[in-house]
Design an enzyme around this catalytic site. Structure first.
Site, mmCIF file in Angstrom:
data_model
loop_
_atom_site.group_PDB
_atom_site.id
_atom_site.type_symbol
_atom_site.label_atom_id
_atom_site.label_comp_id
_atom_site.label_asym_id
_atom_site.label_seq_id
_atom_site.Cartn_x
_atom_site.Cartn_y
_atom_site.Cartn_z
ATOM 1 N N HIS A 259 28.571 -43.761 -74.529
ATOM 2 C CA HIS A 259 29.220 -43.346 -75.779
ATOM 3 C C HIS A 259 29.987 -44.527 -76.357
ATOM 4 O O HIS A 259 30.508 -45.371 -75.617
ATOM 5 C CB HIS A 259 30.124 -42.127 -75.574
ATOM 6 C CG HIS A 259 31.298 -42.339 -74.666
ATOM 7 N ND1 HIS A 259 32.487 -42.887 -75.097
ATOM 8 C CD2 HIS A 259 31.478 -42.050 -73.346
ATOM 9 C CE1 HIS A 259 33.347 -42.939 -74.090
ATOM 10 N NE2 HIS A 259 32.757 -42.439 -73.010
ATOM 11 N N ASP B 131 32.391 -44.041 -78.909
ATOM 12 C CA ASP B 131 33.742 -43.677 -79.329
ATOM 13 C C ASP B 131 34.703 -43.971 -78.194
ATOM 14 O O ASP B 131 34.325 -44.015 -77.016
ATOM 15 C CB ASP B 131 33.813 -42.206 -79.750
ATOM 16 C CG ASP B 131 33.713 -41.252 -78.576
ATOM 17 O OD1 ASP B 131 32.714 -41.343 -77.828
ATOM 18 O OD2 ASP B 131 34.622 -40.423 -78.385
ATOM 19 N N ASP C 152 34.962 -48.028 -70.836
ATOM 20 C CA ASP C 152 34.729 -46.616 -71.181
ATOM 21 C C ASP C 152 34.535 -46.462 -72.681
ATOM 22 O O ASP C 152 35.490 -46.197 -73.396
ATOM 23 C CB ASP C 152 35.912 -45.790 -70.697
ATOM 24 C CG ASP C 152 35.761 -44.300 -70.935
ATOM 25 O OD1 ASP C 152 34.614 -43.837 -71.013
ATOM 26 O OD2 ASP C 152 36.794 -43.617 -71.063
ATOM 27 N N GLU D 63 32.456 -38.336 -77.563
ATOM 28 C CA GLU D 63 32.652 -37.849 -76.197
ATOM 29 C C GLU D 63 34.126 -37.691 -75.863
ATOM 30 O O GLU D 63 34.538 -36.705 -75.232
ATOM 31 C CB GLU D 63 31.982 -38.804 -75.203
ATOM 32 C CG GLU D 63 31.907 -38.268 -73.774
ATOM 33 C CD GLU D 63 33.148 -38.538 -72.943
ATOM 34 O OE1 GLU D 63 33.329 -37.878 -71.913
ATOM 35 O OE2 GLU D 63 33.956 -39.419 -73.326
ATOM 36 N N GLU D 64 34.942 -38.663 -76.275
ATOM 37 C CA GLU D 64 36.355 -38.637 -75.902
ATOM 38 C C GLU D 64 37.107 -37.476 -76.566
ATOM 39 O O GLU D 64 38.111 -37.007 -76.038
ATOM 40 C CB GLU D 64 37.030 -39.962 -76.265
ATOM 41 C CG GLU D 64 36.480 -41.177 -75.540
ATOM 42 C CD GLU D 64 36.804 -41.201 -74.059
ATOM 43 O OE1 GLU D 64 37.350 -40.205 -73.540
ATOM 44 O OE2 GLU D 64 36.487 -42.210 -73.412
ATOM 45 N N HIS E 14 41.547 -45.189 -70.605
ATOM 46 C CA HIS E 14 42.447 -44.270 -71.324
ATOM 47 C C HIS E 14 43.889 -44.774 -71.345
ATOM 48 O O HIS E 14 44.728 -44.163 -72.007
ATOM 49 C CB HIS E 14 42.415 -42.853 -70.744
ATOM 50 C CG HIS E 14 41.103 -42.155 -70.919
ATOM 51 N ND1 HIS E 14 40.982 -40.783 -70.845
ATOM 52 C CD2 HIS E 14 39.855 -42.615 -71.160
ATOM 53 C CE1 HIS E 14 39.714 -40.438 -71.014
ATOM 54 N NE2 HIS E 14 39.007 -41.549 -71.216
#
Length: 450
Positions: free
Chosen positions: A90, A92, A123, A156-157, A423
């Site tokens: 992903h 995003d 990520d 996705e996030e 994150h």
């Protein structure tokens, strides 16, 4: 890394990979368009579509998904009669949080201490680059022996389910014999790992109202019901004294029988402050991968700076509940909402709003694809044996794909080992991990082709 043509090719491609990841990280592609321009996500999607076209993918398309974001799809045909492998990543990313907390700008890939720092570096923009490196290495060494479908998600996030709904509406699009999700990570850097379970997640927003408006705390405090105090009591009811999650009716006693996670290693990975205890009981792996876990993600209340001496009339919170395999996320949502209502004190008015959810996932590590990956990992990480671990996070698409294609084997690998700090501020990727996992994926595709 032991010398072999695929590994040598990947090593030679690493400068190009860094340059491409630099370009991709520069897009502020947070799929929350109230915070970040939609144009940033759209530009990232175009960049990926152009990269796929340049690699010889056909049928490259920007898919407009129901949540208002775009996923990127492409198809790379292999030999006639070959198996089909779907590669997922992903583009995003999570918001950068406090940009001032970053040592270097979050959207500028920066090398420091042997790692590459930037939001999405691990990520999961790095996951897309990993897929490209694997395919390029195979092309340079006899060709790609399978049909490849590439899907790169745009939300996705956010957990808004755009690609999930699109896949359900177009079930033939992502059909494959095996699916490689490039959005997980090794248990630690240098230890090859596949993730065999994912906890699901549900998000619930709770609001408590007690008064028609705020009141002077000197004049009314002591008898006037404080909505913020009521909310605090509700949130506290979600945990036992040791910090274990305690949602009425939700089992919290399951155990994990895979890779051991020592408390010492976890404290280091999680950067727990000296003297602060871990929460919950049982083994760390039990708490992370086999049991539900509640987190308070945010509270709407007056900030300390500028606060007035008032009894609060209303208060809100956003609650996340992670649920392990064996627990239905929809049922867990109902239990969480019932618990909140039952534990709201003083007859306060309470309302809950279900924001979103994803089901937990469990893979079958005995399948042929896992054996092919184990051999590939052993070659890419000499002296190491592939390990099986869980992941506390959620990738809702996994269950959607498992439901649509029940015969497909699903493997989860990726760059999000603990040092990556995904994150959080100062997210980074290990270029050594990127190199080795790209080699492993290339060898896996060759092994799996037979």
């Amino acid at each position: 890394m032991s010398s072999n043509p695929v590994a040598e090719t990947v090593a030679s491609l690493m400068p190009r990979a860094k340059a491409e990841l630099t370009e991709l990280v520069a897009f502020r592609s947070v799929a929350d368009f109230a915070q970040f321009p939609k144009s940033e996500s759209e530009a990232a999607a175009r960049w990926i579509s152009e990269a796929l076209t340049a690699e010889g993918f056909v049928d490259v398309a920007l898919l407009d998904t129901p949540d208002g974001t775009q996923s990127v799809y492409g198809y790379l045909p292999g030999p006639e009669g070959a198996k089909t492998v779907l590669l997922y990543a992903h583009y995003d990313v999570q918001p950068p949080l406090d940009e001032a907390g970053w040592t270097t700008p979050p959207f500028e890939l920066t090398e420091r201490g042997g790692r590459w720092y930037g939001r999405g570096s691990a990520d999961c923009k790095g996951g897309f680059i990993m897929h490209l490196l694997a395919l390029r290495a195979l092309k340079a060494n006899g060709g790609v022996p399978v049909n490849v479908k590439m899907i790169v998600e745009g939300s996705e996030e956010q957990g808004t389910g755009g690609l999930e709904r699109y896949a359900e509406q177009h079930p033939e699009l992502l059909a494959a014999d095996t699916i490689v999700i490039g959005d997980a990570g090794n248990f630690r850097a240098g230890l090859p790992t596949v993730t065999t379970i994912l906890r699901g997640m549900t998000l619930v927003r709770v609001q408590i109202d007690t008064l028609e408006g705020n009141l002077h705390s000197g004049q009314f405090g002591g008898a006037a019901p404080d909505a913020l105090a009521a909310l605090i009591r509700v949130l506290d009811s979600l945990r036992a004294a040791d910090g274990s999650t305690t949602v009425d009716g939700l089992d919290s006693s399951a155990t994990w029988d895979g890779l051991e996670y020592t408390e010492e290693q976890f404290r280091s990975d999680a950067r727990v402050l000296d003297g602060v205890e871990l929460t919950g009981g049982g083994a760390v792996a039990d708490r992370l991968w086999a049991r539900p876990a509640v987190s308070v993600l945010g509270i709407d209340c007056p900030p300390v700076v500028g606060a007035t001496p008032s009894v609060q009339s209303t208060a809100r919170a956003l609650i996340s509940l992670r649920v392990p395999p064996g627990v239905d996320a929809a049922e867990a949502t109902k239990l969480l909402q019932a618990h909140i209502e039952a534990h709201t004190p003083w007859g306060a008015r309470v309302s809950t709003e279900h924001i979103g959810q994803g089901q937990p996932f469990r893979a079958d590590p005995t399948s042929p694809a896992y054996r092919a990956m184990a051999d590939a990992m052993a070659a890419a990480y000499p002296g190491e044996t592939m390990q099986y671990a869980g992941q506390g996070g959620s990738i809702p698409l996994c269950n959607t794909l498992a439901g649509l294609y029940p015969r497909a084997e699903i493997l989860l690998i990726g760059l999000s080992e603990p040092e990556a700090q995904i994150h959080a501020v100062n997210e980074s990727v290990s270029p050594e991990e990127l190199e080795r996992l790209s080699v492993a994926e290339a060898l896996f595709l060759r092994n799996y082709a037979g």
